[in-house]
Design a protein around this motif. Structure first.
Motif, PDB file in Angstrom:
ATOM      1  N   VAL A 127     136.480 100.369   4.615  1.00  0.00           N
ATOM      2  CA  VAL A 127     135.068 100.750   4.763  1.00  0.00           C
ATOM      3  C   VAL A 127     134.704 101.710   3.642  1.00  0.00           C
ATOM      4  O   VAL A 127     135.380 102.732   3.439  1.00  0.00           O
ATOM      5  CB  VAL A 127     134.804 101.411   6.131  1.00  0.00           C
ATOM      6  N   ASP A 128     133.637 101.379   2.923  1.00  0.00           N
ATOM      7  CA  ASP A 128     133.181 102.220   1.817  1.00  0.00           C
ATOM      8  C   ASP A 128     132.776 103.602   2.339  1.00  0.00           C
ATOM      9  O   ASP A 128     132.248 103.745   3.436  1.00  0.00           O
ATOM     10  CB  ASP A 128     131.995 101.546   1.125  1.00  0.00           C
ATOM     11  N   GLN A 129     133.033 104.636   1.512  1.00  0.00           N
ATOM     12  CA  GLN A 129     132.755 106.011   1.951  1.00  0.00           C
ATOM     13  C   GLN A 129     131.264 106.223   2.203  1.00  0.00           C
ATOM     14  O   GLN A 129     130.873 106.864   3.189  1.00  0.00           O
ATOM     15  CB  GLN A 129     133.238 107.003   0.890  1.00  0.00           C
ATOM     16  N   ALA A 130     130.423 105.696   1.326  1.00  0.00           N
ATOM     17  CA  ALA A 130     128.977 105.849   1.518  1.00  0.00           C
ATOM     18  C   ALA A 130     128.525 105.151   2.792  1.00  0.00           C
ATOM     19  O   ALA A 130     127.701 105.669   3.560  1.00  0.00           O
ATOM     20  CB  ALA A 130     128.233 105.288   0.316  1.00  0.00           C
ATOM     21  N   GLU A 131     129.088 103.976   3.017  1.00  0.00           N
ATOM     22  CA  GLU A 131     128.741 103.228   4.231  1.00  0.00           C
ATOM     23  C   GLU A 131     129.203 103.989   5.474  1.00  0.00           C
ATOM     24  O   GLU A 131     128.506 104.040   6.493  1.00  0.00           O
ATOM     25  CB  GLU A 131     129.385 101.846   4.171  1.00  0.00           C
ATOM     26  N   TRP A 132     130.363 104.613   5.392  1.00  0.00           N
ATOM     27  CA  TRP A 132     130.912 105.360   6.521  1.00  0.00           C
ATOM     28  C   TRP A 132     130.048 106.593   6.837  1.00  0.00           C
ATOM     29  O   TRP A 132     129.768 106.910   7.985  1.00  0.00           O
ATOM     30  CB  TRP A 132     132.345 105.778   6.203  1.00  0.00           C
ATOM     31  N   ARG A 133     129.593 107.263   5.781  1.00  0.00           N
ATOM     32  CA  ARG A 133     128.731 108.425   5.985  1.00  0.00           C
ATOM     33  C   ARG A 133     127.398 108.014   6.640  1.00  0.00           C
ATOM     34  O   ARG A 133     126.895 108.718   7.520  1.00  0.00           O
ATOM     35  CB  ARG A 133     128.447 109.112   4.654  1.00  0.00           C
ATOM     36  N   ALA A 134     126.874 106.889   6.193  1.00  0.00           N
ATOM     37  CA  ALA A 134     125.633 106.407   6.796  1.00  0.00           C
ATOM     38  C   ALA A 134     125.843 106.058   8.266  1.00  0.00           C
ATOM     39  O   ALA A 134     124.988 106.338   9.118  1.00  0.00           O
ATOM     40  CB  ALA A 134     125.119 105.179   6.030  1.00  0.00           C
ATOM     41  N   ASN A 135     127.010 105.485   8.550  1.00  0.00           N
ATOM     42  CA  ASN A 135     127.336 105.137   9.931  1.00  0.00           C
ATOM     43  C   ASN A 135     127.452 106.387  10.799  1.00  0.00           C
ATOM     44  O   ASN A 135     126.958 106.443  11.929  1.00  0.00           O
ATOM     45  CB  ASN A 135     128.642 104.347   9.960  1.00  0.00           C
ATOM     46  N   LEU A 136     128.091 107.432  10.231  1.00  0.00           N
ATOM     47  CA  LEU A 136     128.227 108.697  10.960  1.00  0.00           C
ATOM     48  C   LEU A 136     126.857 109.329  11.224  1.00  0.00           C
ATOM     49  O   LEU A 136     126.611 109.885  12.306  1.00  0.00           O
ATOM     50  CB  LEU A 136     129.111 109.675  10.166  1.00  0.00           C
ATOM     51  N   ALA A 137     125.980 109.243  10.236  1.00  0.00           N
ATOM     52  CA  ALA A 137     124.641 109.819  10.394  1.00  0.00           C
ATOM     53  C   ALA A 137     123.863 109.118  11.504  1.00  0.00           C
ATOM     54  O   ALA A 137     123.175 109.762  12.309  1.00  0.00           O
ATOM     55  CB  ALA A 137     123.880 109.735   9.081  1.00  0.00           C
ATOM     56  N   ASP A 138     123.998 107.796  11.564  1.00  0.00           N
ATOM     57  CA  ASP A 138     123.319 107.043  12.625  1.00  0.00           C
ATOM     58  C   ASP A 138     123.856 107.428  13.999  1.00  0.00           C
ATOM     59  O   ASP A 138     123.085 107.625  14.949  1.00  0.00           O
ATOM     60  CB  ASP A 138     123.499 105.541  12.403  1.00  0.00           C
ATOM     61  N   LYS A 139     125.161 107.544  14.101  1.00  0.00           N
ATOM     62  CA  LYS A 139     125.768 107.901  15.386  1.00  0.00           C
ATOM     63  C   LYS A 139     125.369 109.321  15.803  1.00  0.00           C
ATOM     64  O   LYS A 139     125.106 109.597  16.981  1.00  0.00           O
ATOM     65  CB  LYS A 139     127.297 107.788  15.302  1.00  0.00           C
ATOM     66  N   GLU A 140     125.323 110.226  14.810  1.00  0.00           N
ATOM     67  CA  GLU A 140     124.917 111.607  15.120  1.00  0.00           C
ATOM     68  C   GLU A 140     123.487 111.642  15.659  1.00  0.00           C
ATOM     69  O   GLU A 140     123.186 112.341  16.633  1.00  0.00           O
ATOM     70  CB  GLU A 140     125.017 112.473  13.859  1.00  0.00           C
TER      71      GLU A 140
END
Length: 517
Positions: A127-140
């Protein structure tokens, strides 16, 4: 819900004098009787003339309309807050408040843990780091939204409790204000300026009204400083003229004039109108011009029988938002010589309106749907000076307009639809930096202006039609090429299949046959 209002006798009395518009409009014979300390049942008319509340006997200045009006304005915040709290419900008990505090703390604790777990969660492989950060932001965001939804109910409990707490302080402060107002009234009386004696002519009118039904009362120019509340008991009154006096307040009791059709209180010293004016549901003509009004009460919208309304020569900065939604029968509206910067959009729903005078204001424009006033015959928006710079295109839909005054503004161009005003006979465009139409056309008169604007409108339509035809022709040409290409592709496909069938299916298909041409 409340502190014990019996401990605040002045406040309780003044609140009991406030008319309830909603109850009058919505009451029905089958409704349940409910006693409210602040809104006690009305006193019987037969007994009201002889009996008065004990507090009035102890504090006689309470019978003076000006004193009562001052007190009414002083407790407006209490009455408004009470009305809101009656809608929201009783004050939560201590257990509910403690439980709400506990639940909010618990939700915040769980939120902190969830966010901590989310931050510490490892990023999956691939999983790309940028994609992972975006995923974390959505979950937050989802976690926080869920927490806020859970907290909303408990927050509302605490807010309701705080409102009731603030209301208790308001009640105490209001009573203190009322005491000061009454003491001041007493000081005025001690300084040889007692409550003004009732004008003998007014006394005579009231006595006459008891013997027979009065339909018309004219007290114009009598230098009246106040009007007795007893006027509200002349139930058969149809017309009341109080213009040219020195009235500073209108008593709430005028709401009792249920048959009143004409009320003229122009050229007085009124700074406000009572909310009870909305109870005059048979009122057809209302003139409050030449006073010191800063605003109109929203309740004026309940006067749905109004045909003429004159609020000119005041200090109005705005009109009630729903004015046009309710006053569908209004034919004449005079609002000139005020400080209006805009007109409410609802004014465009006054389908019966024939006369609108808004000159000498600070208007920055007219509502975009002004064209819906299809019965409008006279429109005056002159002398709004530097504020009025343009007019809406829908102005041309006022097909019955006969007189239009736009002078002393900063209008540079009339709307292109102006030429559609076929019935326009009088037009004033003086003192405007007009470019369209040019000055030489304006000087030729209203017909020349209409012809010029009509021709401009036709030319504009012709230009739009020309552009539309060009677009259509381009689409047709593009469509012919597209159809030709499609036909060619189909022909190649058919030939290819025929050759393939002739040669048999044993050999591979020649890829050249499948190439696009």
């Amino acid at each position: 819900m409340d502190p014990n209002l019996k401990s605040y006798p002045l406040l309780s009395y003044v609140l009991s004098r406030l008319p309830s518009i909603s109850s009058r409009l919505q009451s029905s014979p089958s409704s349940d009787t409910h006693f409210d300390l602040e809104q006690p049942p009305p006193i019987d008319a037969a007994s009201s003339s002889t009996a008065s509340p004990p507090i009035v006997d102890q504090m006689p200045h309470l019978s003076h309309p000006k004193v009562l009006a001052s007190m009414t304005h002083a407790i407006y915040d209490v009455a408004q807050t009470r009305s809101v709290l009656q809608t929201l419900g009783p004050r939560p008990d201590h257990e509910s408040v403690d439980m709400a505090h506990h639940k909010l703390a618990e939700i915040d604790s769980n939120l902190f843990k969830s966010l901590e777990e989310l931050v510490l969660s490892p990023r999956p492989e691939g999983v790309d780091q940028a994609e992972w950060r975006a995923n974390l932001a959505d979950k937050e965001q989802q976690i926080r939204q869920q927490a806020e939804q859970e907290k909303s109910m408990y927050k509302s409990i605490l807010q309701l409790d705080e409102m009731h707490e603030a209301y208790g302080k308001l009640v105490k402060q209001a009573e203190e204000r009322l005491v000061k107002i009454y003491e001041k009234a007493g000081e005025v009386a001690d300084d040889s300026e007692p409550v003004e004696e009732t004008n003998p002519e007014v006394v005579g009118i009231l006595e006459e009204a008891q013997g027979k039904g009065l339909e018309r009362v004219d007290l114009c120019g009598r230098k009246l400083r106040y009007l007795p509340e007893a006027f509200g008991k002349i139930s058969g009154l149809l017309s009341l003229n109080l213009s040219g006096n020195q009235l500073e307040v209108i008593p709430d009791s005028l709401a009792g004039l249920e048959k009143l059709e004409e009320l003229n209180v122009s050229s007085n010293l009124l700074e406000s109108l009572p909310d009870s004016i909305g109870l005059l549901q048979n009122l057809k003509i209302l003139d409050v011009s030449g006073n010191k009004l800063n605003a109109l009460p929203d309740s004026i919208c309940y006067c749905r029988s109004l045909v003429e309304l004159d609020v000119s020569f005041n200090s109005l900065a705005y009109l009630p938002t729903n004015l046009g939604n309710e006053l569908g029968n209004l034919e004449r509206l005079s609002i000139y010589l005020n400080k209006l910067r805009s007109l409410p959009n609802s004014i465009c729903k006054m389908r019966s309106l024939r006369f609108l005078d808004a000159h000498f204001n600070e208007l920055r424009g007219l509502p975009n749907e002004i064209g819906r006033l299809t019965n409008l015959e006279v429109l005056n928006v002159c002398s709004n000076f530097s504020d009025l710079t343009e007019l809406p295109e829908t102005l041309g839909e006022l097909t019955n307009l006969k007189e239009l005054d736009l002078s002393n503004n900063q209008i540079q161009a009339l709307p292109d639809t102006f030429g559609r005003l076929d019935n326009l006979k009088k037009l004033n465009l003086e003192q405007n930096p007009l470019v369209i139409p040019p000055l030489e056309v304006v000087e030729q008169g209203v017909d020349a202006v209409k012809i010029f604007m009509a021709k401009r409108w036709v030319d504009k339509l012709a230009e739009e039609e020309r552009k539309s035809m060009i677009e259509v022709n381009e689409e047709e040409e593009n469509g012919w090429l597209t159809r030709s290409t499609t036909w060619l592709k189909r022909s190649v496909s058919v030939v290819g299949e025929t050759v393939s069938g002739y040669l048999g299916t044993t050999g591979p298909r020649d890829p050249i046959l499948d190439e696009e041409r």
